[in-house]
Design a protein around this motif. Structure first.
Motif, PDB file in Angstrom:
ATOM      1  N   ASN A  95       0.827  -1.205   0.000  1.00 59.47           N
ATOM      2  CA  ASN A  95       0.000   0.000   0.000  1.00 59.47           C
ATOM      3  C   ASN A  95       0.861   1.255   0.000  1.00 59.47           C
ATOM      4  O   ASN A  95       0.581   2.212  -0.714  1.00 59.47           O
ATOM      5  N   THR A  96       1.925   1.263   0.798  1.00 53.09           N
ATOM      6  CA  THR A  96       2.824   2.411   0.843  1.00 53.09           C
ATOM      7  C   THR A  96       3.533   2.596  -0.488  1.00 53.09           C
ATOM      8  O   THR A  96       3.616   3.702  -1.022  1.00 53.09           O
ATOM      9  N   GLN A  99       1.137   3.807  -3.189  1.00 53.34           N
ATOM     10  CA  GLN A  99       0.767   5.204  -2.972  1.00 53.34           C
ATOM     11  C   GLN A  99       1.886   6.122  -3.457  1.00 53.34           C
ATOM     12  O   GLN A  99       1.637   7.096  -4.166  1.00 53.34           O
ATOM     13  N   GLU A 103       1.853   8.760  -6.670  1.00 55.99           N
ATOM     14  CA  GLU A 103       2.201  10.169  -6.502  1.00 55.99           C
ATOM     15  C   GLU A 103       3.256  10.585  -7.526  1.00 55.99           C
ATOM     16  O   GLU A 103       3.185  11.677  -8.096  1.00 55.99           O
TER      17      GLU A 103
END
Length: 112
Positions: A95-96, A99, A103
Protein backbone atom coordinates in the motif's frame (compact mmCIF):
# COMPACT_ATOMS: atom_id res chain seq x y z
CA UNK A 1 -4.56 -30.28 30.75
CA UNK A 2 -2.10 -28.83 33.21
CA UNK A 3 -0.24 -25.59 32.87
CA UNK A 4 3.53 -25.21 32.67
CA UNK A 5 5.90 -22.36 33.37
CA UNK A 6 8.08 -21.34 30.43
CA UNK A 7 11.50 -19.76 30.12
CA UNK A 8 9.81 -16.35 29.94
CA UNK A 9 9.08 -16.55 33.67
CA UNK A 10 10.60 -13.58 35.54
CA UNK A 11 10.38 -15.20 38.99
CA UNK A 12 7.95 -12.64 40.39
CA UNK A 13 6.40 -15.23 42.77
CA UNK A 14 2.83 -14.09 42.02
CA UNK A 15 1.77 -17.54 40.87
CA UNK A 16 2.98 -19.09 44.13
CA UNK A 17 0.60 -17.04 46.21
CA UNK A 18 -2.51 -17.35 44.02
CA UNK A 19 -2.53 -21.07 43.15
CA UNK A 20 -5.52 -22.55 45.03
CA UNK A 21 -4.10 -26.10 44.95
CA UNK A 22 -0.47 -25.24 45.72
CA UNK A 23 0.69 -26.78 42.43
CA UNK A 24 3.36 -24.13 41.82
CA UNK A 25 6.72 -25.16 43.26
CA UNK A 26 10.27 -23.82 43.23
CA UNK A 27 12.86 -26.47 42.39
CA UNK A 28 16.51 -25.42 41.99
CA UNK A 29 15.49 -21.76 41.54
CA UNK A 30 13.10 -22.70 38.70
CA UNK A 31 9.34 -22.46 38.95
CA UNK A 32 7.41 -25.61 38.10
CA UNK A 33 3.76 -26.62 38.14
CA UNK A 34 3.01 -30.07 39.48
CA UNK A 35 0.69 -31.62 36.89
CA UNK A 36 -0.75 -33.96 39.51
CA UNK A 37 -1.93 -31.02 41.64
CA UNK A 38 -2.89 -28.61 38.83
CA UNK A 39 -6.64 -28.59 38.18
CA UNK A 40 -6.70 -25.51 35.89
CA UNK A 41 -8.67 -23.96 38.76
CA UNK A 42 -11.70 -26.05 37.76
CA UNK A 43 -13.93 -26.65 40.74
CA UNK A 44 -12.73 -23.53 42.52
CA UNK A 45 -14.26 -20.07 42.72
CA UNK A 46 -12.05 -18.91 39.84
CA UNK A 47 -13.16 -19.00 36.22
CA UNK A 48 -9.64 -18.87 34.76
CA UNK A 49 -6.37 -20.48 35.89
CA UNK A 50 -4.90 -18.09 38.40
CA UNK A 51 -1.26 -18.67 37.43
CA UNK A 52 -2.10 -17.48 33.91
CA UNK A 53 -4.27 -14.61 35.17
CA UNK A 54 -1.62 -13.01 37.38
CA UNK A 55 1.44 -13.62 35.19
CA UNK A 56 2.93 -10.24 34.22
CA UNK A 57 4.52 -11.75 31.11
CA UNK A 58 2.12 -12.84 28.43
CA UNK A 59 3.73 -16.27 28.02
CA UNK A 60 5.23 -17.10 31.39
CA UNK A 61 2.53 -19.62 32.17
CA UNK A 62 0.93 -21.58 29.33
CA UNK A 63 -1.19 -24.67 28.79
CA UNK A 64 0.81 -27.84 28.46
CA UNK A 65 -0.46 -29.98 25.57
CA UNK A 66 -1.57 -33.40 26.75
CA UNK A 67 -0.95 -35.37 23.57
CA UNK A 68 1.03 -35.31 20.34
CA UNK A 69 -1.70 -33.94 18.08
CA UNK A 70 -2.67 -31.23 20.48
CA UNK A 71 0.93 -30.01 20.62
CA UNK A 72 1.20 -30.32 16.82
CA UNK A 73 -1.86 -28.14 16.25
CA UNK A 74 -0.65 -25.68 18.87
CA UNK A 75 2.67 -25.31 17.01
CA UNK A 76 0.84 -25.11 13.67
CA UNK A 77 -1.43 -22.31 14.92
CA UNK A 78 1.58 -20.45 16.29
CA UNK A 79 3.40 -20.62 12.95
CA UNK A 80 0.25 -19.67 11.07
CA UNK A 81 -0.19 -16.60 13.29
CA UNK A 82 3.37 -15.52 12.48
CA UNK A 83 2.74 -15.94 8.77
CA UNK A 84 -0.44 -13.92 9.02
CA UNK A 85 1.50 -11.08 10.63
CA UNK A 86 4.01 -11.18 7.78
CA UNK A 87 1.14 -10.94 5.33
CA UNK A 88 -0.03 -7.79 7.09
CA UNK A 89 3.51 -6.42 6.83
CA UNK A 90 3.65 -7.01 3.07
CA UNK A 91 0.19 -5.62 2.56
CA UNK A 92 1.25 -2.45 4.37
CA UNK A 93 4.44 -2.30 2.30
CA UNK A 94 2.48 -2.74 -0.94
CA UNK A 95 0.00 0.00 0.00
CA UNK A 96 2.82 2.41 0.84
CA UNK A 97 4.75 1.57 -2.32
CA UNK A 98 1.70 1.88 -4.56
CA UNK A 99 0.77 5.20 -2.97
CA UNK A 100 4.25 6.64 -3.54
CA UNK A 101 4.34 5.26 -7.08
CA UNK A 102 0.99 6.83 -7.92
CA UNK A 103 2.20 10.17 -6.50
CA UNK A 104 5.25 10.01 -8.77
CA UNK A 105 3.04 9.25 -11.78
CA UNK A 106 0.86 12.25 -11.00
CA UNK A 107 3.94 14.50 -10.79
CA UNK A 108 5.15 13.25 -14.16
CA UNK A 109 1.74 13.82 -15.73
CA UNK A 110 1.62 17.41 -14.44
CA UNK A 111 5.08 18.16 -15.87
CA UNK A 112 4.23 16.82 -19.34
Amino acid sequence: MAYTITSQCISCKLCLSVCPTGAVKIVDDHYLIDSELCTNCVGSIHTVPQCKAVCPTANGCVKQPSDYWESWFSKYNSVLAKLTNKQDYWECWYNTYSQKFSEQLKKQQVVV
